[in-house]
Design an enzyme around this catalytic site. Structure first.
Site, PDB file in Angstrom:
ATOM      1  N   PRO A 170       0.816  -1.220   0.000  1.00  0.00           N
ATOM      2  CG  PRO A 170      -0.135  -1.134   2.121  1.00  0.00           C
ATOM      3  CD  PRO A 170       0.605  -2.033   1.189  1.00  0.00           C
TER       4      PRO A 170
ATOM      5  CD  GLU B 274       2.173  -4.281  10.518  1.00  0.00           C
ATOM      6  OE1 GLU B 274       2.207  -3.138  10.046  1.00  0.00           O
ATOM      7  OE2 GLU B 274       1.121  -4.859  10.868  1.00  0.00           O
TER       8      GLU B 274
ATOM      9  NE  ARG C 225      -9.941  -6.465 -19.455  1.00  0.00           N
ATOM     10  CZ  ARG C 225     -10.098  -5.325 -20.127  1.00  0.00           C
ATOM     11  NH1 ARG C 225      -9.198  -4.353 -20.031  1.00  0.00           N
ATOM     12  NH2 ARG C 225     -11.127  -5.141 -20.908  1.00  0.00           N
TER      13      ARG C 225
ATOM     14  CG  ASP D  61     -11.351  -1.604 -21.453  1.00  0.00           C
ATOM     15  OD1 ASP D  61     -12.461  -2.076 -21.700  1.00  0.00           O
ATOM     16  OD2 ASP D  61     -10.328  -2.271 -21.251  1.00  0.00           O
TER      17      ASP D  61
HETATM   18 CL1  6GU Z   1      -0.541  -3.905  -3.061  1.00  0.00          CL
HETATM   19  N1  6GU Z   1      -1.129  -4.441  -0.565  1.00  0.00           N
HETATM   20  C1  6GU Z   1      -1.808  -4.241   0.576  1.00  0.00           C
HETATM   21  N2  6GU Z   1      -1.523  -5.016   1.651  1.00  0.00           N
HETATM   22  N3  6GU Z   1      -2.740  -3.310   0.714  1.00  0.00           N
HETATM   23  C2  6GU Z   1      -2.995  -2.563  -0.382  1.00  0.00           C
HETATM   24  C3  6GU Z   1      -2.339  -2.725  -1.588  1.00  0.00           C
HETATM   25  C4  6GU Z   1      -1.380  -3.684  -1.638  1.00  0.00           C
HETATM   26  N4  6GU Z   1      -2.820  -1.828  -2.462  1.00  0.00           N
HETATM   27  C5  6GU Z   1      -3.740  -1.140  -1.815  1.00  0.00           C
HETATM   28  N5  6GU Z   1      -3.848  -1.572  -0.547  1.00  0.00           N
END
Ligand code: 6GU
Length: 248
Positions: A89, A116, A161, A176
């Site tokens: 994230p 983590e 895709r 798209d």
């Molecule tokens: Cl790639 N991993 C995690 N754990 N949470 C996320 C993410 C990835 N992308 C958005 N939230």
């Protein structure tokens, strides 16, 4: 395109055998290999995590099994340098532009972290490794998932895709929402099929008219309306002539 996935939950990836991606695997357009990270541990309990240096909550995935897993994958083909994708994230956000750009990579290896995250030295090592083509730390949006597995499924589907031959009808890919060139940075408007009236609701008259120019104009207008209503962030970008040009 070859795609390897390293995870402590190989079963998470059984959906890759279904539908569009299953067909792409069966016909050899993609080759997916899923690896269990725990197979690269050497202790009785197949430990992949440990407490974080410096303290803090949760656990961190240690570098040893990752190094052995990734080295063993790279060693299966010395003629191609893989790109290491680390879903997190805290990475740059993966978008349609990234999906399109990644279609030219011959080999993507996804390292799915849990807890983590993965000891930072893993990414640091593979950035500098000459038999790898680079490291991309990417997230899929502004929310936190329990691990990289779901994000990997999303990215694999978004990239695969777009590969020639994976989707039967090429224009369903080029038209798209977000596809570059067509109606850049607009979402698609509503679509309809038979019956002509359903529960008292008619299909918009113009779509039955056979006037292709009018239909195209109507659809473009609907796309603008829908974008303004649902994605004011995108509507603002097109108004200022800005284009999401992040490098992921
Ligand atoms: Cl790639 N991993 C995690 N754990 N949470 C996320 C993410 C990835 N992308 C958005 N939230």
């Amino acid at each position: 395109m070859r795609i390897d996935v390293v995870t402590i939950f190989p079963d998470y990836f059984t959906p890759l055998a279904l539908s569009l991606l299953g067909k792409a695997s069966a016909t050899g357009l993609i080759e997916v290999r899923v690896h269990d990270l725990r197979a690269f541990t050497h202790d009785r309990h197949n430990t992949v995590d440990d407490t974080p240096y410096g303290g803090g909550p949760g656990m961190v995935m240690g570098p040893q099994p990752w190094g052995e897993a990734l080295d063993s994958i790279a060693a299966t083909n010395k003629d191609v340098r893989p790109v290491l994708v680390v879903p997190t994230p805290s990475g740059a956000v993966f978008d349609q532009g990234a999906a399109q750009a990644w279609t030219t990579d011959p080999w993507l290896v996804f390292a799915c972290g849990r807890y983590e995250g993965i000891d930072a030295r893993v990414a640091q090592h593979y950035v500098a490794a000459s038999d790898w083509a680079g490291v991309r730390e990417v997230g899929i949006g502004d929310y936190v998932l329990a691990g990289g597995e779901a994000a990997t499924l999303v990215m694999v589907e978004a990239v695969a895709r777009l590969l020639p031959g994976v989707v039967g009808n090429e224009s369903s890919v080029t038209d798209d929402s977000f596809a570059a060139g067509s109606m850049a940075q607009l979402v698609e408007g509503p679509v309809y099929t038979k019956p002509q009236e359903w529960r008292g609701l008619p299909v918009p008259e113009v779509l039955l008219s056979g006037h292709h120019g009018q239909i195209a104009d109507w659809r473009a207008g609907q796309a603008r309306l829908r974008t303004a209503q649902m994605r004011p962030d995108l509507a603002a970008e097109s108004a200022t002539g800005q284009q999401g040009g992040r490098q992921v």
